[in-house]
Design an enzyme around this catalytic site. Structure first.
Site, mmCIF file in Angstrom:
data_model
loop_
_atom_site.group_PDB
_atom_site.id
_atom_site.type_symbol
_atom_site.label_atom_id
_atom_site.label_comp_id
_atom_site.label_asym_id
_atom_site.label_seq_id
_atom_site.Cartn_x
_atom_site.Cartn_y
_atom_site.Cartn_z
ATOM 1 C CB SER A 280 5.276 9.103 0.890
ATOM 2 O OG SER A 280 5.391 8.590 -0.403
ATOM 3 C CG ASN B 243 8.261 -0.064 -6.658
ATOM 4 O OD1 ASN B 243 7.917 -0.061 -5.477
ATOM 5 N ND2 ASN B 243 9.333 0.582 -7.061
ATOM 6 C CE LYS C 192 -2.306 1.817 2.417
ATOM 7 N NZ LYS C 192 -1.794 1.622 1.039
ATOM 8 C CB THR D 84 5.920 -0.593 -0.739
ATOM 9 O OG1 THR D 84 5.754 0.802 -0.972
ATOM 10 C CG2 THR D 84 4.571 -1.216 -0.468
ATOM 11 C CE LYS E 247 -4.550 5.729 -4.561
ATOM 12 N NZ LYS E 247 -3.557 5.083 -3.668
ATOM 13 C CE LYS F 150 2.463 11.488 0.866
ATOM 14 N NZ LYS F 150 2.283 11.493 -0.591
HETATM 15 P P1 NAD Z 1 3.798 -2.325 -10.708
HETATM 16 O O1 NAD Z 1 3.002 -1.880 -11.872
HETATM 17 O O2 NAD Z 1 5.236 -1.917 -10.581
HETATM 18 O O3 NAD Z 1 3.781 -3.936 -10.634
HETATM 19 C C1 NAD Z 1 2.639 -4.729 -10.764
HETATM 20 C C2 NAD Z 1 3.096 -6.158 -11.055
HETATM 21 O O4 NAD Z 1 1.969 -7.022 -11.051
HETATM 22 C C3 NAD Z 1 3.764 -6.336 -12.425
HETATM 23 O O5 NAD Z 1 4.868 -7.208 -12.279
HETATM 24 C C4 NAD Z 1 2.679 -7.025 -13.262
HETATM 25 O O6 NAD Z 1 3.235 -7.827 -14.300
HETATM 26 C C5 NAD Z 1 2.045 -7.883 -12.192
HETATM 27 N N1 NAD Z 1 0.725 -8.410 -12.507
HETATM 28 C C6 NAD Z 1 -0.323 -7.788 -13.089
HETATM 29 N N2 NAD Z 1 -1.353 -8.663 -13.201
HETATM 30 C C7 NAD Z 1 -0.943 -9.834 -12.633
HETATM 31 C C8 NAD Z 1 -1.538 -11.103 -12.429
HETATM 32 N N3 NAD Z 1 -2.798 -11.353 -12.793
HETATM 33 N N4 NAD Z 1 -0.799 -12.088 -11.830
HETATM 34 C C9 NAD Z 1 0.460 -11.864 -11.449
HETATM 35 N N5 NAD Z 1 1.071 -10.678 -11.614
HETATM 36 C C10 NAD Z 1 0.380 -9.684 -12.200
HETATM 37 O O7 NAD Z 1 2.965 -1.867 -9.415
HETATM 38 P P2 NAD Z 1 3.492 -1.750 -7.918
HETATM 39 O O8 NAD Z 1 3.936 -0.364 -7.654
HETATM 40 O O9 NAD Z 1 4.393 -2.888 -7.622
HETATM 41 O O10 NAD Z 1 2.112 -1.914 -7.121
HETATM 42 C C11 NAD Z 1 1.514 -3.190 -6.940
HETATM 43 C C12 NAD Z 1 0.346 -3.036 -5.974
HETATM 44 O O11 NAD Z 1 0.821 -2.531 -4.729
HETATM 45 C C13 NAD Z 1 -0.772 -2.092 -6.419
HETATM 46 O O12 NAD Z 1 -1.996 -2.577 -5.886
HETATM 47 C C14 NAD Z 1 -0.411 -0.784 -5.717
HETATM 48 O O13 NAD Z 1 -1.548 0.058 -5.520
HETATM 49 C C15 NAD Z 1 0.093 -1.348 -4.387
HETATM 50 N N6 NAD Z 1 0.960 -0.444 -3.652
HETATM 51 C C16 NAD Z 1 2.089 0.045 -4.197
HETATM 52 C C17 NAD Z 1 2.927 0.858 -3.447
HETATM 53 C C18 NAD Z 1 4.235 1.365 -4.000
HETATM 54 O O14 NAD Z 1 5.026 1.909 -3.232
HETATM 55 N N7 NAD Z 1 4.536 1.146 -5.262
HETATM 56 C C19 NAD Z 1 2.584 1.208 -2.124
HETATM 57 C C20 NAD Z 1 1.414 0.687 -1.572
HETATM 58 C C21 NAD Z 1 0.609 -0.146 -2.352
#
Ligand code: NAD
Length: 422
Positions: free
Chosen positions: A356, A217, A90, A186, A102, A66
């Site tokens: 998920s 997100n 995880k 999340t 991945k 996954k």
């Molecule tokens: P996303 O693209 O929706 O949001 C990322 C955010 O980070 C945006 O608001 C962007 O403007 C901001 N950003 C980028 N560079 C930055 C900086 N230097 N300083 C401050 N803000 C900055 O992505 P997401 O889905 O929210 O995922 C964020 C992280 O969480 C990633 O590492 C992702 O792998 C991890 N993650 C996401 C999920 C999920 O369900 N979406 C689950 C587990 C882990």
């Protein structure tokens, strides 16, 4: 040093606390299968462009593989291996019956038209098709992929196998069998973990100042839910900068999001040029926001945000890793020396993969739950995972990251031994 080697060296340090057999230790340090693809896609101009990608199926010891699918110009085999390894850890930390994988394609999707992005996704799905499925490997959205992309994967897969298989991917649109509650999952999972930690540290949410880096997100939902639970949200940032409430007054993330949508930027919406249209907040750079006065710093943007160089400036007592890998090993050491508690990604952001898993379960049983039912099932999983990791950290006198790796390694070792002992 490669990201994968970094992950393995942290794992080996944790494994010292267990008496794993050399065989199990060896297995857990190697992916079971590495797929590498090169495939053509016809661009809008009629030219044909080649794309390169990887899918690493790291471990199926505890269940089908996954893991997400990311589209990023710097996607590399080393990074994909490290992320697949972390998915294995995880899923084991939260105790869901899935393995780790991945995928990554080296592409900047912002340079593609919507039609090109769809053709790329469908071409990739044709490469992946023999290796994915609800009982084999279940992709999901990751960096630069989203529910729409998952809808294309599901549709292309259905055309290949000749019937609809909703459980081939998760993170799908609700209309295709996605789960209620997935987009906030999340952030919600991270908040359940923070609430448990706050109880241990006797932090009163109303007096706890929280800064959230990243307003996508994960960061947005976390901030909104934490605000609703009474935490004082004193700082928020996105890629363009951040805002901070120096008087410690809490800001409403939903209101900030409204402003961001209306005017473009978090920082810019409050201080455009020389006109600062908000009396209460100060605009801070991305560097400054990480060092702003707070009790909890939530990292919800990207990897490698706290490093050996800037970790010494963190004022928070707790760092909650909501992004994957936002604290480097050097920063981890510096923060630990100063008594800062780091809640590791494999625990705090595991709410996403847990829902998920719920999506897969709903797809397989063809019976769908309400958002309330999803959250009721998510909470005990996150609470129990935190309790287990906390307990191992106290017993072994180690930090929470090492404890999480120990918990995961124990569960993985049990599964490997139960399957393979002759
Ligand atoms: P996303 O693209 O929706 O949001 C990322 C955010 O980070 C945006 O608001 C962007 O403007 C901001 N950003 C980028 N560079 C930055 C900086 N230097 N300083 C401050 N803000 C900055 O992505 P997401 O889905 O929210 O995922 C964020 C992280 O969480 C990633 O590492 C992702 O792998 C991890 N993650 C996401 C999920 C999920 O369900 N979406 C689950 C587990 C882990």
């Amino acid at each position: 040093m490669s990201i994968f080697s970094n992950a393995l060296s942290q794992f080996r340090s944790a494994a010292q606390y267990l008496s794993l057999s050399p065989y199990v230790l060896g297995r857990l340090q190697r992916p079971e299968r590495v797929l590498q693809f090169s495939f053509p896609v016809t661009m809008d101009s009629g030219t044909i462009r080649m794309f390169d990608g990887y899918r690493v199926q790291y471990s199926s010891a505890r269940g089908p593989y996954k893991g997400g699918l990311r589209f990023h110009p710097q996607a590399s085999l080393d990074e994909v291996k490290a992320l697949a390894f972390l998915m294995m850890i995880k899923c084991a930390v939260v105790g869901i019956p899935l393995g780790g994988s991945k995928g990554g394609i080296a592409v900047d999707p912002k340079t593609l038209s919507p039609a090109e992005l769809e053709r790329l996704t469908r071409a990739l799905t044709r490469q992946l098709a023999p290796f994915i499925g609800p009982e084999k490997d279940i992709p999901a959205p990751d960096v630069n992929t989203n529910p729409e992309v998952m809808g294309w994967v599901m549709d292309e897969y259905a055309q290949i196998v000749g019937h609809s298989v909703p459980g081939v991917v998760t993170g799908k649109p609700l209309s295709l069998g996605g789960s209620a509650g997935r987009s906030a999952a999340t952030g919600q999972g991270g908040l359940y973990v923070l609430a448990e930690l706050a109880r241990k540290l006797k932090l009163n949410p109303k007096k706890t100042r929280v800064v959230v880096q990243g307003f996508g997100n994960v960061g947005y939902h976390f901030a909104k839910l934490a605000y609703g639970a009474g935490y004082r949200i004193v700082g928020l940032s996105d890629s363009k900068g951040g805002i901070y409430a120096p008087n410690g007054q809490s800001m409403d993330p939903a209101h900030v999001m409204e402003q961001k949508r209306a005017r473009g930027l978090i920082a810019g919406c409050y201080c455009v040029g020389s006109v600062c249209d908000c009396k209460n907040y100060r605009a801070l750079s991305n560097k400054q926001i990480l060092a702003a006065p707070a009790d909890v710093l939530v990292l919800a943007a990207l990897e490698n945000q706290l490093t050996g160089t800037n970790a010494g400036r963190v004022k928070a007592r707790v760092v909650l890793e909501m992004a994957n890998g936002p604290v480097t090993p050097e920063a981890d050491v510096k923060l630990a020396k100063r008594g800062v508690i780091v809640v590791p990604d494999v625990l705090s952001n595991a709410g996403g993969v847990t829902v998920s898993y719920f999506e897969l379960v709903q797809n397989l049983q063809q019976y769908y739950w309400t958002e309330n039912e999803v959250l009721q099932k998510l909470k005990p999983i996150m609470v129990q995972a935190f309790a287990k990791v906390w307990q191992r950290a106290q017993e072994l006198k180690v930090n929470l990251r090492t404890a999480a790796l120990v918990v995961a390694a124990e569960r993985l070792a049990q599964a490997i031994e139960a399957r393979e002992r002759s």
